[in-house]
Design a protein around this motif. Structure first.
Motif, mmCIF file in Angstrom:
data_model
loop_
_atom_site.group_PDB
_atom_site.id
_atom_site.type_symbol
_atom_site.label_atom_id
_atom_site.label_comp_id
_atom_site.label_asym_id
_atom_site.label_seq_id
_atom_site.Cartn_x
_atom_site.Cartn_y
_atom_site.Cartn_z
ATOM 1 N N ALA A 1 -44.751 118.016 81.686
ATOM 2 C CA ALA A 1 -45.722 118.462 80.674
ATOM 3 C C ALA A 1 -46.860 117.453 80.570
ATOM 4 O O ALA A 1 -46.638 116.289 80.255
ATOM 5 C CB ALA A 1 -45.038 118.622 79.323
ATOM 6 N N THR A 2 -48.078 117.908 80.856
ATOM 7 C CA THR A 2 -49.266 117.056 80.820
ATOM 8 C C THR A 2 -50.194 117.511 79.702
ATOM 9 O O THR A 2 -50.617 118.676 79.699
ATOM 10 C CB THR A 2 -50.029 117.121 82.159
ATOM 11 O OG1 THR A 2 -49.189 116.643 83.207
ATOM 12 C CG2 THR A 2 -51.281 116.266 82.108
ATOM 13 N N PRO A 3 -50.520 116.658 78.727
ATOM 14 C CA PRO A 3 -51.410 117.081 77.644
ATOM 15 C C PRO A 3 -52.821 117.384 78.152
ATOM 16 O O PRO A 3 -53.324 116.727 79.062
ATOM 17 C CB PRO A 3 -51.405 115.870 76.696
ATOM 18 C CG PRO A 3 -50.983 114.710 77.530
ATOM 19 C CD PRO A 3 -50.071 115.264 78.574
ATOM 20 N N ILE A 4 -53.427 118.397 77.582
ATOM 21 C CA ILE A 4 -54.825 118.740 77.853
ATOM 22 C C ILE A 4 -55.646 118.011 76.793
ATOM 23 O O ILE A 4 -55.690 118.427 75.631
ATOM 24 C CB ILE A 4 -55.039 120.259 77.785
ATOM 25 C CG1 ILE A 4 -54.174 120.960 78.852
ATOM 26 C CG2 ILE A 4 -56.502 120.618 77.976
ATOM 27 C CD1 ILE A 4 -54.176 122.468 78.747
ATOM 28 N N ARG A 5 -56.262 116.909 77.201
ATOM 29 C CA ARG A 5 -56.908 116.019 76.245
ATOM 30 C C ARG A 5 -58.389 115.835 76.567
ATOM 31 O O ARG A 5 -58.789 115.864 77.734
ATOM 32 C CB ARG A 5 -56.252 114.635 76.256
ATOM 33 C CG ARG A 5 -54.844 114.622 75.713
ATOM 34 C CD ARG A 5 -54.201 113.258 75.883
ATOM 35 N NE ARG A 5 -54.977 112.196 75.260
ATOM 36 C CZ ARG A 5 -54.891 111.839 73.985
ATOM 37 N NH1 ARG A 5 -54.027 112.486 73.195
ATOM 38 N NH2 ARG A 5 -55.616 110.870 73.490
ATOM 39 N N THR B 1 -56.179 116.047 71.527
ATOM 40 C CA THR B 1 -55.275 116.827 72.372
ATOM 41 C C THR B 1 -55.459 118.301 72.026
ATOM 42 O O THR B 1 -55.197 118.729 70.905
ATOM 43 C CB THR B 1 -53.806 116.419 72.150
ATOM 44 O OG1 THR B 1 -53.662 115.025 72.439
ATOM 45 C CG2 THR B 1 -52.891 117.211 73.065
ATOM 46 N N LEU B 2 -55.921 119.067 73.001
ATOM 47 C CA LEU B 2 -56.193 120.492 72.794
ATOM 48 C C LEU B 2 -54.986 121.364 73.104
ATOM 49 O O LEU B 2 -54.863 122.467 72.584
ATOM 50 C CB LEU B 2 -57.376 120.936 73.659
ATOM 51 C CG LEU B 2 -58.668 120.122 73.549
ATOM 52 C CD1 LEU B 2 -59.719 120.689 74.492
ATOM 53 C CD2 LEU B 2 -59.170 120.088 72.122
ATOM 54 N N GLY B 3 -54.113 120.878 73.975
ATOM 55 C CA GLY B 3 -52.966 121.682 74.377
ATOM 56 C C GLY B 3 -52.134 120.947 75.405
ATOM 57 O O GLY B 3 -52.204 119.729 75.536
ATOM 58 N N VAL B 4 -51.373 121.733 76.191
ATOM 59 C CA VAL B 4 -50.472 121.158 77.195
ATOM 60 C C VAL B 4 -50.451 122.045 78.435
ATOM 61 O O VAL B 4 -50.448 123.271 78.339
ATOM 62 C CB VAL B 4 -49.027 121.031 76.666
ATOM 63 C CG1 VAL B 4 -48.192 120.173 77.620
ATOM 64 C CG2 VAL B 4 -48.989 120.448 75.275
ATOM 65 N N LEU B 5 -50.448 121.391 79.592
ATOM 66 C CA LEU B 5 -50.241 122.064 80.868
ATOM 67 C C LEU B 5 -48.769 121.864 81.236
ATOM 68 O O LEU B 5 -48.318 120.738 81.425
ATOM 69 C CB LEU B 5 -51.151 121.443 81.933
ATOM 70 C CG LEU B 5 -51.155 122.064 83.323
ATOM 71 C CD1 LEU B 5 -51.570 123.521 83.264
ATOM 72 C CD2 LEU B 5 -52.086 121.273 84.236
ATOM 73 N N ALA C 1 -55.622 115.756 86.683
ATOM 74 C CA ALA C 1 -57.000 116.164 86.957
ATOM 75 C C ALA C 1 -57.243 117.607 86.531
ATOM 76 O O ALA C 1 -58.299 117.932 85.954
ATOM 77 C CB ALA C 1 -57.314 115.986 88.443
ATOM 78 N N LEU C 2 -56.280 118.485 86.790
ATOM 79 C CA LEU C 2 -56.429 119.887 86.394
ATOM 80 C C LEU C 2 -56.440 120.029 84.872
ATOM 81 O O LEU C 2 -57.199 120.835 84.310
ATOM 82 C CB LEU C 2 -55.302 120.724 86.990
ATOM 83 C CG LEU C 2 -55.325 120.895 88.515
ATOM 84 C CD1 LEU C 2 -54.037 121.531 89.003
ATOM 85 C CD2 LEU C 2 -56.531 121.725 88.950
ATOM 86 N N ALA C 3 -55.608 119.246 84.188
ATOM 87 C CA ALA C 3 -55.594 119.277 82.727
ATOM 88 C C ALA C 3 -56.919 118.770 82.165
ATOM 89 O O ALA C 3 -57.467 119.344 81.215
ATOM 90 C CB ALA C 3 -54.435 118.439 82.196
#
Length: 266
Positions: A137-141, A146-150, A170-172
């Motif tokens: 689980a990679t946070p979308i920051r 923090t906006l969400g999680v990948l 990188a994708l997150a």
């Protein structure tokens, strides 16, 4: 004077990525950056994020969770019906690596779902029952926000390979930048409105999937594939097409071939 003999080719580093993989990575990042368009569709964009993860990373399924400011975390895109149900269970139980990654703002690895853990016992059992062996689980920051999680699910035990971990990061990051970039383009909209639109779109899309499953006697993955293919072919927004299907103003023809699942096996 004889021509010099051709030099021996340089031996290829087995750890270096192939040219085709590098080109696919570049294409994915360019695709995720291409959000400065008038008809930007956040729902379709987030499903593209999961598709790029499936294409580029050593995983079995992918999902994206987002949260509007001061709102709970919600699932907005998933690569298959199987992972969608696991992700919804995690949110309902409020336990799991994806849930933890969001609230801690840090990457979380859970590499042995078959082993009981006191940290996430219910999630681990549910995910393992669905056929997954590990979760990354990679946070979308964006900076400190923090906006969400990948969420990346594997069907083999062990951590995600280090190069894939870096690419997932990188994708997150590209996902976070693109969402906020699109919001900045339209000054009257805020990050909250952008995320809320994505969250609301998922609700109507799931309703349309259920309608197609019932009316065409197909499975959820095939129903979504048909829904998205029709939207792309006719240049429609995914959520708008879903809303018309639920309202009964648009009817999709029944598939002419047996339903096939679209999930990718690793």
């Amino acid at each position: 004077m004889p021509a010099p003999a051709p030099s021996e080719p340089e031996p290829r580093d087995p750890n270096s990525p192939s040219l085709s993989h590098v080109m696919r990575v570049s294409a994915a990042l360019i695709d995720l950056a291409d959000t400065l368009v008038a008809d930007f569709d956040p729902a379709d964009f987030l499903y593209r994020v999961t598709e790029h993860c499936m294409d580029l990373l050593d995983i079995g399924d992918a999902g994206v969770m987002l949260a509007a400011p001061k709102e709970p975390l919600r699932l907005v895109a998933a690569s298959s019906e199987r992972v969608r149900l696991v992700e919804l269970f995690e949110l309902d139980a409020q336990e799991g690596p994806c849930f933890t990654a969001f609230h801690q703002g840090a990457t979380i690895h859970h590499t042995h779902l078959s082993t009981a853990t006191p940290r996430w016992p219910r999630f681990s059992a549910r995910a393992h029952q669905a056929g997954y062996c590990a979760v990354h689980a990679t946070p979308i920051r964006l900076r400190e926000d923090t906006l969400g999680v990948l969420n990346l699910f594997r069907r083999t035990q062990g951590p995600l390979p280090e190069p894939d971990q870096q690419l997932a990061r990188a994708l997150a990051d590209a996902t976070a930048i693109s969402l906020v970039q699109q919001t900045t383009l339209e000054q009257h909209r805020t990050v909250h409105a952008q995320l809320q639109q994505a969250l609301d779109s998922r609700t109507i899309i799931e309703q349309a999937k259920g309608f197609l499953v019932a009316s065409h006697q197909t499975d959820p993955d095939s129903a979504f594939h048909q829904l998205r293919a029709h939207a792309r072919h006719h240049h429609l927004r995914l959520a708008e097409l879903a809303r018309d299907i639920v309202a009964g103003t648009t009817t999709l023809p029944a598939p002419t071939t047996p339903a096939q699942t679209t999930g990718r096996k690793k």
